[in-house]
Design a protein around this motif. Structure first.
Motif, PDB file in Angstrom:
ATOM      1  N   LEU A  94       0.810  -1.212   0.000  1.00  0.00           N
ATOM      2  CA  LEU A  94       0.000   0.000   0.000  1.00  0.00           C
ATOM      3  C   LEU A  94       0.846   1.266   0.000  1.00  0.00           C
ATOM      4  N   SER A  99      -1.911   2.478  -7.078  1.00  0.00           N
ATOM      5  CA  SER A  99      -3.207   2.828  -6.505  1.00  0.00           C
ATOM      6  C   SER A  99      -3.905   1.582  -5.967  1.00  0.00           C
ATOM      7  N   ASP A 100      -4.876   1.798  -5.092  1.00  0.00           N
ATOM      8  CA  ASP A 100      -5.651   0.681  -4.553  1.00  0.00           C
ATOM      9  C   ASP A 100      -6.412  -0.043  -5.660  1.00  0.00           C
ATOM     10  N   THR A 240     -12.160  -2.512  -3.394  1.00  0.00           N
ATOM     11  CA  THR A 240     -11.238  -1.372  -3.419  1.00  0.00           C
ATOM     12  C   THR A 240     -11.489  -0.427  -2.264  1.00  0.00           C
ATOM     13  N   ARG A 241     -12.754  -0.161  -1.982  1.00  0.00           N
ATOM     14  CA  ARG A 241     -13.087   0.706  -0.846  1.00  0.00           C
ATOM     15  C   ARG A 241     -12.644   0.061   0.467  1.00  0.00           C
ATOM     16  N   GLU A 244      -8.944   0.517   0.739  1.00  0.00           N
ATOM     17  CA  GLU A 244      -8.631   1.902   1.104  1.00  0.00           C
ATOM     18  C   GLU A 244      -8.843   2.134   2.590  1.00  0.00           C
ATOM     19  N   ARG A 246      -8.267   0.143   4.919  1.00  0.00           N
ATOM     20  CA  ARG A 246      -7.122  -0.391   5.668  1.00  0.00           C
ATOM     21  C   ARG A 246      -5.999   0.630   5.791  1.00  0.00           C
ATOM     22  N   ARG A 247      -5.915   1.547   4.847  1.00  0.00           N
ATOM     23  CA  ARG A 247      -4.867   2.575   4.920  1.00  0.00           C
ATOM     24  C   ARG A 247      -5.038   3.454   6.157  1.00  0.00           C
ATOM     25  N   TRP A 248      -6.291   3.653   6.567  1.00  0.00           N
ATOM     26  CA  TRP A 248      -6.579   4.594   7.643  1.00  0.00           C
ATOM     27  C   TRP A 248      -6.705   3.913   8.990  1.00  0.00           C
TER      28      TRP A 248
END
Length: 249
Positions: A94, A99-100, A240-241, A244, A246-248
């Motif tokens: 990541l 991109s995701d 994909t959402r 994403e 997981r990044r936060w």
């Protein structure tokens, strides 16, 4: 756009190489080829020499096709996100310049490419039949193969979504298999109710009917193609959402 394509290509090649480097993929491939070959011989005998009927059975009207289509994609996708997340490898991916969406689509393309190879044994059967002097209906053969790949793509997308929602591969595989079983047996529910609106709603999302009604007879209807493309895109978008998110965390 160029960066997206580069990221997608890199992930696709990486995941496809990873699939074939493990014993699971080769085991699944051997099982699929052996089962399809056996069923082709059985259908050829029971259909009294109707080659086209036997080929169509091998591409989607049999229980074996739907069993393989429901079970194989979750086994391929269960580790693609959940295992990497559990081992801490997903964090490195990541933080890479991809991109995701390219990560999810690359993994999806790898799993679907493997399933396309699995169903290609039906094309080999058609070539053997033609070499024996009987010309098969190539429209139905190619239509059956395309339909099988579309079904597999849909189930690979749902498998990736389940893999993105958990850090345990077994849970991801189990959840995807249960979802696929529900999708396959969903048409049976329409016979259990007399409500017209429920029957119509089920008919609109009936994967079995959309696959059988056009692809197995060699007809590529844009409406049926759109059905699989839209539903596959929906599950990929959800995956994909989830990635994403997981990044936060």
């Amino acid at each position: 756009m160029l960066g997206f394509l580069r990221g997608f290509s890199a992930i696709w090649r990486r995941e496809l190489a990873g699939i074939f480097m493990g014993p699971l993929a080769w085991t699944l491939l051997v099982i699929a080829i052996a089962l399809q070959g056996l069923l082709f011989l059985v259908y050829l005998k029971t259909s009294q020499g109707d080659v086209d009927l036997a080929l169509r059975f091998g591409f989607g009207e049999s229980w074996a096709f739907w069993a393989l289509a429901a079970l194989f994609p979750p086994l391929l996708t269960m580790r693609m996100i959940s295992e990497e997340s559990r081992l801490g490898l997903l964090e490195y991916l990541l933080t890479a310049p991809v991109s995701d969406a390219s990560v999810v689509l690359g993994k999806f393309a790898a799993a679907t490419s493997f399933m396309a190879l699995v169903w290609s044994s039906g094309l080999l059967h058609a070539l053997l039949v033609q070499a024996a002097g009987v010309a098969p209906d190539w429209g139905a053969v190619w239509g059956g193969w395309i339909g099988a790949v579309l079904v597999s793509g849909l189930f690979c997308a749902t498998g990736l979504l389940c893999s993105a929602l958990t850090n345990t591969p077994v849970v991801a595989a189990f959840g995807a298999i249960v979802l696929h079983i529900v999708i396959v047996i969903l048409p049976l529910l329409s016979s259990l109710t007399e409500a017209r609106w429920i029957q119509e709603a089920i008919a609109r999302v009936d994967v079995l009917d959309h696959h059988k009604a056009t692809f197995l007879v060699g007809v590529l209807d844009s409406a049926y193609l759109g059905f699989f493309v839209v539903w596959t895109a929906l599950f990929l978008y959800a995956a994909t959402r989830s990635l994403e998110a997981r990044r936060w965390r």
